[in-house]
Design a protein around this motif. Sequence first.
Motif, PDB file in Angstrom:
ATOM      1  N   GLU A 270      33.702  45.064  32.867  1.00 45.46           N
ATOM      2  CA  GLU A 270      33.799  44.262  34.088  1.00 45.46           C
ATOM      3  C   GLU A 270      35.245  44.073  34.543  1.00 45.46           C
ATOM      4  O   GLU A 270      35.496  43.937  35.738  1.00 45.46           O
ATOM      5  CB  GLU A 270      33.151  42.888  33.904  1.00 45.46           C
ATOM      6  CG  GLU A 270      31.634  42.894  33.953  1.00 45.46           C
ATOM      7  CD  GLU A 270      31.021  43.275  32.632  1.00 45.46           C
ATOM      8  OE1 GLU A 270      31.776  43.540  31.664  1.00 45.46           O
ATOM      9  OE2 GLU A 270      29.785  43.335  32.549  1.00 45.46           O
ATOM     10  N   PHE A 271      36.173  44.042  33.595  1.00 44.22           N
ATOM     11  CA  PHE A 271      37.572  43.845  33.997  1.00 44.22           C
ATOM     12  C   PHE A 271      38.051  45.026  34.831  1.00 44.22           C
ATOM     13  O   PHE A 271      38.715  44.861  35.847  1.00 44.22           O
ATOM     14  CB  PHE A 271      38.478  43.663  32.781  1.00 44.22           C
ATOM     15  CG  PHE A 271      38.304  42.332  32.124  1.00 44.22           C
ATOM     16  CD1 PHE A 271      38.719  41.174  32.761  1.00 44.22           C
ATOM     17  CD2 PHE A 271      37.722  42.227  30.884  1.00 44.22           C
ATOM     18  CE1 PHE A 271      38.557  39.929  32.173  1.00 44.22           C
ATOM     19  CE2 PHE A 271      37.543  40.995  30.283  1.00 44.22           C
ATOM     20  CZ  PHE A 271      37.964  39.846  30.928  1.00 44.22           C
TER      21      PHE A 271
ATOM     22  N   ALA B 136      36.249  44.812  38.157  1.00 40.76           N
ATOM     23  CA  ALA B 136      36.832  43.781  39.020  1.00 40.76           C
ATOM     24  C   ALA B 136      38.139  44.290  39.613  1.00 40.76           C
ATOM     25  O   ALA B 136      38.409  44.100  40.806  1.00 40.76           O
ATOM     26  CB  ALA B 136      37.074  42.504  38.214  1.00 40.76           C
TER      27      ALA B 136
ATOM     28  N   ASP C  91      39.291  45.067  43.383  1.00 41.10           N
ATOM     29  CA  ASP C  91      40.546  44.501  43.861  1.00 41.10           C
ATOM     30  C   ASP C  91      41.534  45.590  44.271  1.00 41.10           C
ATOM     31  O   ASP C  91      42.745  45.345  44.312  1.00 41.10           O
ATOM     32  CB  ASP C  91      41.172  43.620  42.766  1.00 41.10           C
ATOM     33  CG  ASP C  91      40.674  42.184  42.832  1.00 41.10           C
ATOM     34  OD1 ASP C  91      40.167  41.783  43.890  1.00 41.10           O
ATOM     35  OD2 ASP C  91      40.790  41.464  41.825  1.00 41.10           O
TER      36      ASP C  91
ATOM     37  N   VAL D  81      46.599  45.127  34.208  1.00 47.53           N
ATOM     38  CA  VAL D  81      45.429  44.410  33.702  1.00 47.53           C
ATOM     39  C   VAL D  81      45.259  44.628  32.191  1.00 47.53           C
ATOM     40  O   VAL D  81      45.315  43.683  31.415  1.00 47.53           O
ATOM     41  CB  VAL D  81      44.144  44.806  34.453  1.00 47.53           C
ATOM     42  CG1 VAL D  81      42.942  44.067  33.891  1.00 47.53           C
ATOM     43  CG2 VAL D  81      44.291  44.534  35.942  1.00 47.53           C
TER      44      VAL D  81
ATOM     45  N   PRO E 266      48.698  43.881  29.813  1.00 52.38           N
ATOM     46  CA  PRO E 266      49.088  42.461  29.782  1.00 52.38           C
ATOM     47  C   PRO E 266      48.003  41.560  29.197  1.00 52.38           C
ATOM     48  O   PRO E 266      48.277  40.454  28.758  1.00 52.38           O
ATOM     49  CB  PRO E 266      49.322  42.105  31.254  1.00 52.38           C
ATOM     50  CG  PRO E 266      49.477  43.395  31.955  1.00 52.38           C
ATOM     51  CD  PRO E 266      48.668  44.391  31.186  1.00 52.38           C
ATOM     52  N   MET E 267      46.747  42.047  29.208  1.00 49.93           N
ATOM     53  CA  MET E 267      45.662  41.235  28.694  1.00 49.93           C
ATOM     54  C   MET E 267      45.891  40.888  27.239  1.00 49.93           C
ATOM     55  O   MET E 267      45.470  39.841  26.760  1.00 49.93           O
ATOM     56  CB  MET E 267      44.385  42.047  28.799  1.00 49.93           C
ATOM     57  CG  MET E 267      43.237  41.271  29.270  1.00 49.93           C
ATOM     58  SD  MET E 267      41.969  42.359  29.297  1.00 49.93           S
ATOM     59  CE  MET E 267      41.237  42.638  30.382  1.00 49.93           C
TER      60      MET E 267
ATOM     61  N   ASN F 212      29.875  37.508  33.972  1.00 51.84           N
ATOM     62  CA  ASN F 212      30.822  36.860  33.046  1.00 51.84           C
ATOM     63  C   ASN F 212      32.145  36.557  33.744  1.00 51.84           C
ATOM     64  O   ASN F 212      33.154  36.337  33.092  1.00 51.84           O
ATOM     65  CB  ASN F 212      31.039  37.731  31.814  1.00 51.84           C
ATOM     66  CG  ASN F 212      31.570  39.095  32.178  1.00 51.84           C
ATOM     67  OD1 ASN F 212      31.854  39.366  33.343  1.00 51.84           O
ATOM     68  ND2 ASN F 212      31.720  39.961  31.208  1.00 51.84           N
TER      69      ASN F 212
ATOM     70  N   ALA G  81      34.694  37.902  34.734  1.00 49.31           N
ATOM     71  CA  ALA G  81      35.745  38.923  34.635  1.00 49.31           C
ATOM     72  C   ALA G  81      37.040  38.471  35.288  1.00 49.31           C
ATOM     73  O   ALA G  81      37.695  39.230  35.998  1.00 49.31           O
ATOM     74  CB  ALA G  81      35.275  40.247  35.250  1.00 49.31           C
ATOM     75  N   LEU G  82      37.446  37.231  35.037  1.00 48.85           N
ATOM     76  CA  LEU G  82      38.764  36.779  35.501  1.00 48.85           C
ATOM     77  C   LEU G  82      39.814  37.387  34.584  1.00 48.85           C
ATOM     78  O   LEU G  82      39.608  37.457  33.379  1.00 48.85           O
ATOM     79  CB  LEU G  82      38.855  35.248  35.446  1.00 48.85           C
ATOM     80  CG  LEU G  82      37.852  34.507  36.320  1.00 48.85           C
ATOM     81  CD1 LEU G  82      37.965  33.006  36.098  1.00 48.85           C
ATOM     82  CD2 LEU G  82      38.080  34.840  37.783  1.00 48.85           C
ATOM     83  N   TYR G  83      40.945  37.817  35.176  1.00 46.30           N
ATOM     84  CA  TYR G  83      41.983  38.428  34.354  1.00 46.30           C
ATOM     85  C   TYR G  83      42.588  37.341  33.468  1.00 46.30           C
ATOM     86  O   TYR G  83      43.160  36.370  33.973  1.00 46.30           O
ATOM     87  CB  TYR G  83      43.050  39.070  35.227  1.00 46.30           C
ATOM     88  CG  TYR G  83      42.463  39.968  36.299  1.00 46.30           C
ATOM     89  CD1 TYR G  83      41.672  41.061  35.948  1.00 46.30           C
ATOM     90  CD2 TYR G  83      42.680  39.724  37.644  1.00 46.30           C
ATOM     91  CE1 TYR G  83      41.119  41.875  36.925  1.00 46.30           C
ATOM     92  CE2 TYR G  83      42.137  40.536  38.627  1.00 46.30           C
ATOM     93  CZ  TYR G  83      41.355  41.607  38.256  1.00 46.30           C
ATOM     94  OH  TYR G  83      40.806  42.411  39.221  1.00 46.30           O
ATOM     95  N   PRO G  84      42.483  37.487  32.142  1.00 46.04           N
ATOM     96  CA  PRO G  84      42.838  36.368  31.257  1.00 46.04           C
ATOM     97  C   PRO G  84      44.324  36.037  31.249  1.00 46.04           C
ATOM     98  O   PRO G  84      44.701  34.923  30.922  1.00 46.04           O
ATOM     99  CB  PRO G  84      42.394  36.862  29.873  1.00 46.04           C
ATOM    100  CG  PRO G  84      42.299  38.328  29.988  1.00 46.04           C
ATOM    101  CD  PRO G  84      41.972  38.636  31.408  1.00 46.04           C
ATOM    102  N   HIS G  85      45.173  37.015  31.615  1.00 48.02           N
ATOM    103  CA  HIS G  85      46.619  36.793  31.524  1.00 48.02           C
ATOM    104  C   HIS G  85      47.198  36.286  32.832  1.00 48.02           C
ATOM    105  O   HIS G  85      48.394  36.088  32.942  1.00 48.02           O
ATOM    106  CB  HIS G  85      47.304  38.092  31.125  1.00 48.02           C
ATOM    107  CG  HIS G  85      46.991  39.230  32.068  1.00 48.02           C
ATOM    108  ND1 HIS G  85      45.743  39.810  32.136  1.00 48.02           N
ATOM    109  CD2 HIS G  85      47.740  39.859  32.984  1.00 48.02           C
ATOM    110  CE1 HIS G  85      45.758  40.764  33.044  1.00 48.02           C
ATOM    111  NE2 HIS G  85      46.948  40.817  33.582  1.00 48.02           N
ATOM    112  N   MET G  86      46.350  36.113  33.853  1.00 49.79           N
ATOM    113  CA  MET G  86      46.859  35.669  35.146  1.00 49.79           C
ATOM    114  C   MET G  86      46.410  34.235  35.410  1.00 49.79           C
ATOM    115  O   MET G  86      45.325  33.830  34.995  1.00 49.79           O
ATOM    116  CB  MET G  86      46.320  36.559  36.267  1.00 49.79           C
ATOM    117  CG  MET G  86      46.759  37.998  36.193  1.00 49.79           C
ATOM    118  SD  MET G  86      46.231  38.848  37.688  1.00 49.79           S
ATOM    119  CE  MET G  86      46.408  40.550  37.180  1.00 49.79           C
TER     120      MET G  86
ATOM    121  N   ASN H 170      45.027  35.425  39.885  1.00 49.16           N
ATOM    122  CA  ASN H 170      43.712  36.055  39.894  1.00 49.16           C
ATOM    123  C   ASN H 170      43.199  36.239  41.315  1.00 49.16           C
ATOM    124  O   ASN H 170      42.661  37.283  41.670  1.00 49.16           O
ATOM    125  CB  ASN H 170      42.721  35.193  39.118  1.00 49.16           C
ATOM    126  CG  ASN H 170      42.480  35.700  37.717  1.00 49.16           C
ATOM    127  OD1 ASN H 170      41.828  36.720  37.531  1.00 49.16           O
ATOM    128  ND2 ASN H 170      43.029  35.004  36.748  1.00 49.16           N
TER     129      ASN H 170
END
Lengths: 294, 363
Positions: free
Chosen positions: A184-185, A188, A192, A203, A206-207, B83, B85-90, B95
């Motif tokens: 999903e990342f 997404a 975007d 993405v 940096p995650m 879920n 899917a928000l970017y966890p590091h932002m 986001n």
Amino acid sequence: MSADAIPSSQAMTAEPSRRDRSLDLVGIVLSIVTLVAALASFFPIYWAIITSIKPDGEVISGSNTLWPNRITFDSYIHIWNNTNIAIWYVNSMVTSLIITAAVIVSSAGCAYALSQLDFPGRRLIYMLILACFMVPMQALIVNHFVLMAQFKLLNTWAGIILPQLIVPVVIIVYKQFFDSVPKEFREAAMMDAAGHFKILFRVYLPMNWGVTAALAIITFIGAWNAFLWPFLAATGEATMTVPVGITQVKDAYGIVYGKLMASAVVAGLPVAIVYLIFQRRVTQAIMLSAGVKG
Amino acid sequence: MADIRLANVSKRFGAVTVLENVSMEIESGEFIVFLGPSGCGKSTLLRMIAGLEAVDGGQIHIGDQRVDHLPPSQRGVAMVFQNYALYPHMTVTQNMSFGLRNIGMPAQEIAQRVADAARILEIEQLMDRRPAQLSGGQRQRVAIGRAIVREPKAFLLDEPLSNLDAGLRVRTRVELAHLHQRLRTTMIFVTHDQIEAMTLADRIVVMNNRKVEQIGTPMDVYSRPASRFVAAFVGSPSMNFLPVAGITDVGGRARVELAGAAAIQTGIPTRELPAGNGLTFGVRPEAVRVAIEGKGMLEGTTDIVERLGDRTLAHVRLADGTVLVAEDAGKSTLQAGMPVSLTVDGTATHLFDVNEAAYHAAA
Ligand SMILES: Nc1ncnc2c1ncn2[C@@H]1O[C@H](COP(=O)(O)OP(=O)(O)O)[C@@H](O)[C@H]1O
Ligand SMILES: [Mg+2]
């Protein structure tokens, strides 16, 4: 504490108290074994350090005391004044940093493609990389030497760097990391309007910078400590790295243990510093790559 | 805003066909819900509209543009993932602005849009936090915010409420309805929860087993289900199904004889019914009422009594052993084991043939 509070897994084992006590015994034994192993590993380092700060006469006399009678930094001053150690340091620093940066960027890109893109032959390529992982560098050293000689890159930074860019384990660890990121990342990010480079560098990496930091550290330490290839590729003092250069200390002055140990300590210093600063990351890195090997 | 048209859309995963010739027209501004059991292909269909799955057959149009070969970012739709899917590091701000920055929007306009969305969603005080520092409900808002700032032609939401706890789910459902009223943008919402579908949808697309079973307003789907599957899936408690022993014609309307029990006069035109046996009779519990003893059409024994407060459900065992769920008042005095009489509202009955096609009372 009420009985309800005990997690079921523990509650199911009968007589937890006896189990705890036997664990304690195991714990004590393990602690002792670890302590002995740690002392055994540390002793040579300790010996190198005290030898390097003993006066020459005391080293040669064979008194072998655990602590110098007189502390002196003559050996250090000597290698600074009489060898090219500054140049070797620069060579080591430049080649190790370039190797680290290049390995990280290229491996991340390679692993991203293998993990996320669908293209013919990707399984085959991954298999080949896994196969590379099983071939030690020593087995390829003659090929590397012939290649670099033909490219006229012996005794250059490029010649030292290029063969060391092959670090399959970094690709494998990165691929496992990317495989584990929920799709999903990426989706997404695609919604975007991010392209693959943005998805990778803005993405995915940096995650979890921890993965990159850990891989960069093991790559850097590996490159800094590399001996065999730089020893073959750099025959002139101007391009030698520190581990290669310190072999010259012996050649020039006969067996002078104090000075040899001083240069060894200096050679090991950056790795020790990196290790002390990033202790947790290094452990993580070793576990990441051990997971691959296991 | 734009209408979305699907024409004979098909999808295969390897040898498995998960969607076959799905067609529908979604009007601009509509709130559409894809409803169906887990695994029926709802998410796949939504992802095909989003551009995250390739289309194996058919066409998808958004507005007057054919989009099935465009990448997701060029379709002008925004997606909210199950879920999130928000970017966890932002941070929340990052986001929400990531997608706008990627298309080169001027920073000032990005800031404006993010601020507007934050105000609408009441998340202004969260803008500098990272997803890990947010509760489930807050993450959900941020995920919607990330979609809103794009000012999309349509919102695609894949089970966006399923990760929330029960109370929050109901509140968020209402907020989503408000948001739709306010934005008036097309929304396609995927869920397996028929209450969410009934409460939110302008029209429901009921899906099952590779195909669309019915497209209609919530009340259409509820009171005139197109198939036995729809009748059984929509509505809680589920519709009662009883085997039909015989049909007689009374003034053009079918009179249904149930095995071992009385006959029930329905409003269903007899001439529409297929010849032969194998018909099934269907009636929702709310159309089966507990009557004064001896005054009903059906007699049975109460098996189980479920008290819901506003009403009471009685599971009644008929003479032939079949069980029928009936409704009684909230203050019902029924007890398990008591004999009971039932009346059936004949105008609210359905018949299903062997192919599961449905027949209803004339409208
Ligand atoms: N990437 C995929 N590869 C293979 N099969 C898939 C894939 N995605 C979904 N499916 C299958 O397609 C069917 C529909 O899935 P999905 O659209 O996720 O269902 P729903 O959202 O209605 O629960 C399921 O049987 C699922 O197993
Ligand atoms: Mg789904």
